[in-house]
Design a protein around this motif. Structure first.
Motif, mmCIF file in Angstrom:
data_model
loop_
_atom_site.group_PDB
_atom_site.id
_atom_site.type_symbol
_atom_site.label_atom_id
_atom_site.label_comp_id
_atom_site.label_asym_id
_atom_site.label_seq_id
_atom_site.Cartn_x
_atom_site.Cartn_y
_atom_site.Cartn_z
ATOM 1 N N PHE B 401 0.798 -1.278 -0.129
ATOM 2 C CA PHE B 401 -0.021 0.020 0.179
ATOM 3 C C PHE B 401 0.967 1.133 0.152
ATOM 4 O O PHE B 401 1.462 1.581 0.896
ATOM 5 N N ALA B 402 0.784 1.789 -1.066
ATOM 6 C CA ALA B 402 1.601 3.192 -1.192
ATOM 7 C C ALA B 402 0.810 4.471 -0.598
ATOM 8 O O ALA B 402 0.016 4.979 -1.145
ATOM 9 N N VAL B 403 1.214 4.591 0.865
ATOM 10 C CA VAL B 403 0.447 5.534 1.521
ATOM 11 C C VAL B 403 0.647 7.098 0.800
ATOM 12 O O VAL B 403 -0.105 7.740 0.685
ATOM 13 N N ARG B 404 2.202 7.209 0.534
ATOM 14 C CA ARG B 404 2.379 8.608 0.011
ATOM 15 C C ARG B 404 3.401 7.865 -1.167
ATOM 16 O O ARG B 404 3.873 6.785 -1.246
ATOM 17 N N THR B 405 3.853 8.878 -2.003
ATOM 18 C CA THR B 405 4.901 8.349 -2.896
ATOM 19 C C THR B 405 6.111 7.817 -2.312
ATOM 20 O O THR B 405 6.916 6.812 -2.736
ATOM 21 N N ASN B 406 6.298 8.317 -1.039
ATOM 22 C CA ASN B 406 7.760 7.883 -0.530
ATOM 23 C C ASN B 406 7.422 6.898 0.877
ATOM 24 O O ASN B 406 8.417 6.752 1.556
ATOM 25 N N LEU B 407 6.154 6.662 0.684
ATOM 26 C CA LEU B 407 5.912 5.492 2.007
ATOM 27 C C LEU B 407 4.996 4.344 1.517
ATOM 28 O O LEU B 407 4.065 4.761 1.162
ATOM 29 N N THR B 408 5.668 3.325 1.982
ATOM 30 C CA THR B 408 4.974 2.058 1.561
ATOM 31 C C THR B 408 4.605 1.055 2.799
ATOM 32 O O THR B 408 5.629 0.896 3.455
ATOM 33 N N LEU B 409 3.709 0.545 2.925
ATOM 34 C CA LEU B 409 3.302 -0.375 3.897
ATOM 35 C C LEU B 409 2.954 -1.707 3.255
ATOM 36 O O LEU B 409 2.394 -1.788 2.253
ATOM 37 N N SER B 410 3.810 -2.709 3.656
ATOM 38 C CA SER B 410 3.592 -4.009 2.899
ATOM 39 C C SER B 410 3.301 -4.976 3.977
ATOM 40 O O SER B 410 3.645 -5.095 5.263
ATOM 41 N N ALA B 411 2.182 -5.692 3.831
ATOM 42 C CA ALA B 411 1.851 -6.805 4.500
ATOM 43 C C ALA B 411 1.459 -7.977 3.936
ATOM 44 O O ALA B 411 0.962 -7.975 2.810
ATOM 45 N N ALA B 412 1.598 -8.946 4.561
ATOM 46 C CA ALA B 412 1.243 -10.428 3.937
ATOM 47 C C ALA B 412 0.851 -11.493 5.130
ATOM 48 O O ALA B 412 1.549 -11.377 6.085
ATOM 49 N N VAL B 413 0.248 -12.282 4.553
ATOM 50 C CA VAL B 413 -0.319 -13.543 5.654
ATOM 51 C C VAL B 413 -0.333 -14.770 4.451
ATOM 52 O O VAL B 413 -0.908 -14.706 3.621
ATOM 53 N N ARG B 414 0.073 -15.972 5.186
ATOM 54 C CA ARG B 414 0.076 -17.234 4.552
ATOM 55 C C ARG B 414 -0.491 -18.198 5.422
ATOM 56 O O ARG B 414 0.186 -18.255 6.510
ATOM 57 N N TYR B 415 -1.235 -19.056 4.865
ATOM 58 C CA TYR B 415 -1.741 -20.320 5.544
ATOM 59 C C TYR B 415 -1.172 -21.405 4.886
ATOM 60 O O TYR B 415 -1.329 -21.312 3.594
ATOM 61 N N ASP B 416 -0.643 -22.380 5.579
ATOM 62 C CA ASP B 416 -0.345 -23.540 5.140
ATOM 63 C C ASP B 416 -0.983 -25.045 5.746
ATOM 64 O O ASP B 416 -1.094 -24.800 6.900
ATOM 65 N N TYR B 417 -0.931 -25.655 4.890
ATOM 66 C CA TYR B 417 -1.338 -27.115 5.419
ATOM 67 C C TYR B 417 -0.490 -28.164 5.036
ATOM 68 O O TYR B 417 -0.196 -28.106 3.874
ATOM 69 N N PHE B 418 0.153 -28.873 5.882
ATOM 70 C CA PHE B 418 1.159 -30.015 5.662
ATOM 71 C C PHE B 418 0.241 -31.161 6.153
ATOM 72 O O PHE B 418 -0.089 -31.284 7.245
ATOM 73 N N SER B 419 0.393 -32.443 5.312
ATOM 74 C CA SER B 419 -0.359 -33.542 5.569
ATOM 75 C C SER B 419 0.453 -34.089 6.768
ATOM 76 O O SER B 419 -0.025 -34.879 7.629
#
Lengths: 208, 665
Positions: B401-419
């Protein structure tokens, strides 16, 4: 990864198989490879560069000098150089110098000049601003308003602020916006070949 | 082309000697063609191409130009030159260490290695191949992207301490035939033949094959085995490598495949084998095929999808003591075979010019993960035959998310299932702020895991017991980064990091005296890194880096302490000088590690090695020549190794050389 566990039972002992010599293997492998590759070499080759962002942007600046017409008064003499001025940090490194080296446009030799401030603008024909704060952009644009100077920048909404060309990245490709009227007011003519390209957006100034 | 080197993206732009050539090509293109051209960027940090300063991570990029000028032979050589990284070699495999973390005996599962986004770590050992077993010839590498810190939210398992993405050259970059040959110390010879092209219609093609054979040391002395042949292992250090790479692409669609096979003789008698007795070898074979489809769907939508089929096979052999006095030894064999396939899809879209949103799904099925071990008796005695088929599914969502041209927020989330052990959710967040043009500040938080591998879970043999109840290791990671461009030529970066890792899978002895694995130790690595880099015209460049890593291990068995093979100080320097035009370069590298403990808590002294390469191109038309000296001052040093060795540490090569010729036609 080996995980041999110590083994305690006795039995037969296989002997080591002598390996083929390195050279024999190398020759055999190379021969097989040549045969395989020969089948696939019938396609004709064309070179393609793997450029960086600013190599491409430098090339854009080079092209702009061909697609924009400056008034005669912009040049002190018919063989005076066409000067590209860089204001602020120089993102091009050697790319821009390489792009214009030995090039001329309508008899004007292309040269690059790195400027410390707007006071050094005299003799420039193209001003590249890089990206800058809006307030600074406005002050520069106001300072050059009446000059026959093509203004190019990467700053957001540059054309809305009265700049002429804004370079920007979209999907890792270099694109540009243009403000034709701002150019006209400065006595410059942008070629329709450049303005009619499908991905070029034409923008009007939103500032008096 | 090097983006890392332009770092802050503003100044100190790298000057490739080929800048001129690239620009001559670019100038021939029309404006319309130029606008369709993709520019060089870093891919691995966000799974999309972006500038290094905009990437939510600390990123280094090593370009093909660096690799050639510094004479790097393997990915291990490349990583040794990268800030915060070190590589340990035990004469079987090379292990990647990151910021003081590389415990002997742990495999490489805490670093994810990719070839153009294609996962290389295998399902059995999760090994991060980087020596001769890495399937791509370094001559074919366009760039190596090194992304520090967890990349878990995009890549899943193993993106624990770092992600290394090796990007091969394209057919157009090779553009014709290339033949290369090398000769090096210890009877080492190699040959490579490559062909690449791009047709006017846009069909791009590359095929390359490499063969390397090394006699290795004729004699290696290990005083721990003084009772056998005076401690000398004879003719047990040979290595053979075969590699093939092919890629075909047409517009949005591409097919590629890699193959690598490496045979390495083992002189160290690891795992209590009979000393100075062949056959004792490891042979790894790894191949992968993939089809990729990538397309702009319009309205700022972008689709990336990938289908892959992979195989990893390990064959090992070693002689072991026999109880029968008539037989001095008996041969023990290992055969591990895995097949795995999977698919990935990611859609991304830019919303309101400010949000770059990406949603991805990946799936992997390992129908065969088989480990076998037997002894050559009559009849053969099978010690291990374990099957561990697994499957896993991951879903991730990322927003920049580019809040301003010089400020970016980056967020991510991941779900994994392993047998194998169930599910886990891992987030990542970052703030990237450019207060002024030449300055970038990043604050990053990420969580990651490493799943227990098939070997740790299921390999049970006399003295070793697998543990199917193992849970994943976890890493909570924080990093503060300051990247600063100074003038046109200099770029600096400084960072503070904390990797707080728990549930480390650690070998322990159970009540019956068998070795097994348990989620035991907590390991905390914290420290600081600085790097200064300068680039000038005509290829003059220099780089210095220093890493301080304070690593503490808390073990419920042995208490707190410093883990083995953990140097507190890592320092590197590199200098490349154009001696004659842009045709001859001299490049010097210095790499220093401070002292390290062995598994037995003995101290191995620190050392500095120097490598020197003379490289020339176009001195004779179409011919490249390079000559390298490695470990120029013949510095003797030893790398700590796993407890499965009788030696606490293994001596490394002294001064060695390599000469290389490459001809284009």
């Amino acid at each position: 990864m080996s995980r041999h566990a110590p083994v305690l039972l006795p039995e037969e002992t296989p002997t080591r198989v002598p390996r083929r010599t390195a050279l024999a293997k190398l020759v055999g492998f190379a021969l097989r490879l040549v045969v395989a590759l020969t089948f696939l070499s019938e396609l004709t080759a064309t070179a393609a560069p793997s450029p960086t962002e600013y190599q491409v942007k430098a090339t854009f600046l080079f092209h702009f000098t061909h697609f924009v017409e400056w008034p005669a008064r912009a040049f002190a003499a018919t063989n005076a150089p066409l000067t590209i001025g860089l204001l602020g940090t120089d993102p091009f490194g050697e790319a821009l110098d390489s792009a214009v080296a030995g090039e001329t446009v309508n008899g004007h030799k292309l040269v690059v000049k790195r400027l410390a401030s707007t006071n050094e603008l005299a003799g420039c024909h193209l001003l590249f601003l890089g990206s800058a704060e809006p307030a600074f952009v406005d002050s520069v644009l106001d300072a050059v308003k009446s000059l026959p100077l093509l203004t190019v920048s990467e700053t957001d909404r540059f054309c809305q602020h009265g700049g002429m060309i804004r370079l920007y990245m979209a999907d890792n490709k270099v694109k540009f916006d243009a403000n034709r009227n701002a150019a006209v007011q400065a006595g410059l003519r942008m070629s329709s070949k450049m303005l009619n390209l499908p991905s070029v957006k034409l923008i009007e100034s939103e500032r008096p | 082309m090097s983006l890392a080197l332009c770092g802050a993206g503003t100044s100190g732009q790298n000057v490739e000697p080929s800048t001129n050539a690239v620009l001559q090509q670019l100038k021939k293109l029309s404006l319309e063609e130029l606008m369709e051209l993709k520019v060089a960027t870093v891919y691995a940090a966000s799974k999309r191409e972006q500038k290094t300063t905009e990437a939510p991570a600390s990123v280094s990029i090593v370009t093909s130009d660096d690799i050639q000028k510094f004479g790097h032979r393997t990915l291990a050589d490349v990583l040794r030159s990268v800030r915060g990284f070190y590589v340990t070699y035990d004469r079987s495999y090379s292990y990647i260490g990151v910021r003081g973390v590389s415990r002997p005996g742990d495999y490489g599962g805490r670093v994810l290695v990719l070839i153009n986004g294609h996962r290389l770590n295998d399902p059995i050992y999760n090994e991060a191949f980087n020596g001769g077993e890495f399937p791509l010839d370094m001559d074919l590498v366009d760039r190596v992207e090194v992304v520090r810190g967890p990349g878990h939210s995009l890549y899943g398992d193993n993106a624990f301490l770092a992600v290394i993405n090796v990007v091969p050259k394209t057919g157009a970059q090779v553009n014709g035939w290339e033949a290369s040959t090398t000769a090096a110390s210890y009877d080492t010879y190699s040959g490579r033949l490559s062909y690449g092209t791009r047709t006017k219609a846009g069909l791009e093609f590359l095929l390359s094959g490499t063969f390397l054979d090394s006699g290795g040391h004729d004699r290696l002395h290990y005083s721990e085995f003084a009772d056998v042949n005076n401690g000398v292992a004879e003719h047990l250090d040979g290595e053979t490598v075969k590699q093939l790479f092919a890629a075909l692409s047409y517009h949005d669609f591409s097919l590629s495949g890699f193959f690598g096979e490496r045979h390495k003789d083992v002189p160290t008698a690891e795992y209590e084998a009979v000393f100075n007795q062949g056959p004792n070898f490891n042979r790894d074979q790894r191949w992968g095929l993939e089809a990729k489809f990538e397309r702009d769907l319009g309205d700022d939508w972008h689709l990336l999808s990938r289908l892959f089929l992979d195989r990893y096979e390990y064959r090992g052999a070693g002689p072991y003591e026999s109880e029968d006095p008539a037989d001095p030894w008996v041969l023990n064999r290992d055969l591990e075979e895995t097949w795995f396939w999977g698919a990935e899809a990611e859609v991304s879209r830019t919303f309101f010019n400010h949000h770059q949103l990406a949603l991805g799904v990946d799936f992997r099925h390992d129908p065969e993960v088989r480990q076998r071990n037997w002894d050559y008796y009559d009849p053969v005695v099978l010690n291990v035959d374990a099957q561990s088929p697994t499957h896993e599914v991951g879903v991730y969502l990322q927003d920049e998310f580019a809040v301003r041209t010089n400020l970016t927020l980056s967020a991510a989330v991941r779900y994994d299932y392993f047998s194998s052990f169930g599910s886990t959710v891992n987030p990542r967040a970052g703030v990237i702020y450019q207060p002024v043009r030449d300055t970038t500040l990043k604050f990053l938080y990420a969580q990651a895991f490493r799943s227990p591998n098939a070997y740790e879970r299921d390999y049970t043999i006399a003295g070793y017991v697998g543990n199917p109840r193992l849970q994943p290791e976890r890493n909570q990671s924080y990093e503060l980064i300051w990247e600063q461009a100074v003038g046109r030529h200099w770029r600096t970066s400084a960072s503070l990091f904390l990797h707080d890792m728990t549930d480390f899978i650690t070998p322990v002895q159970d009540d019956l005296g068998n070795f097994t694995f348990a989620n035991l130790d907590a390991v905390r690595s914290r420290g600081a890194e600085v790097e200064v880099e300068g680039r000038w015209a005509r290829g003059l460049s220099t780089r210095f880096s220093y890493t301080f890593a304070d690593v503490q291990e808390r073990s419920p068995v042995t208490g707190p302490g410093t883990p083995a093979n953990s140097p507190r100080h890592l320092a590197k320097a590199a200098l490349s000088i154009p001696l004659y035009q842009e045709k001859i370069f001299a490049s010097l590298e210095l790499q220093g590690l401070s002292s390290r403990l062995t598994v037995q808590d003995d101290e191995m002294p620190g050392f500095v090695t120097a490598n020197l390469t003379l490289f020339s191109r176009e001195l004779i038309k179409n011919l490249e020549i390079s000559a390298s000296l490695y470990n120029v001052f013949d510095r003797r040093y030893r790398d700590p190794v796993a407890g499965d060795f009788r030696q606490p540490a293994i001596e490394q090569d002294g001064r060695t050389f390599r000469v290389k010729l490459t001809y284009r036609f």
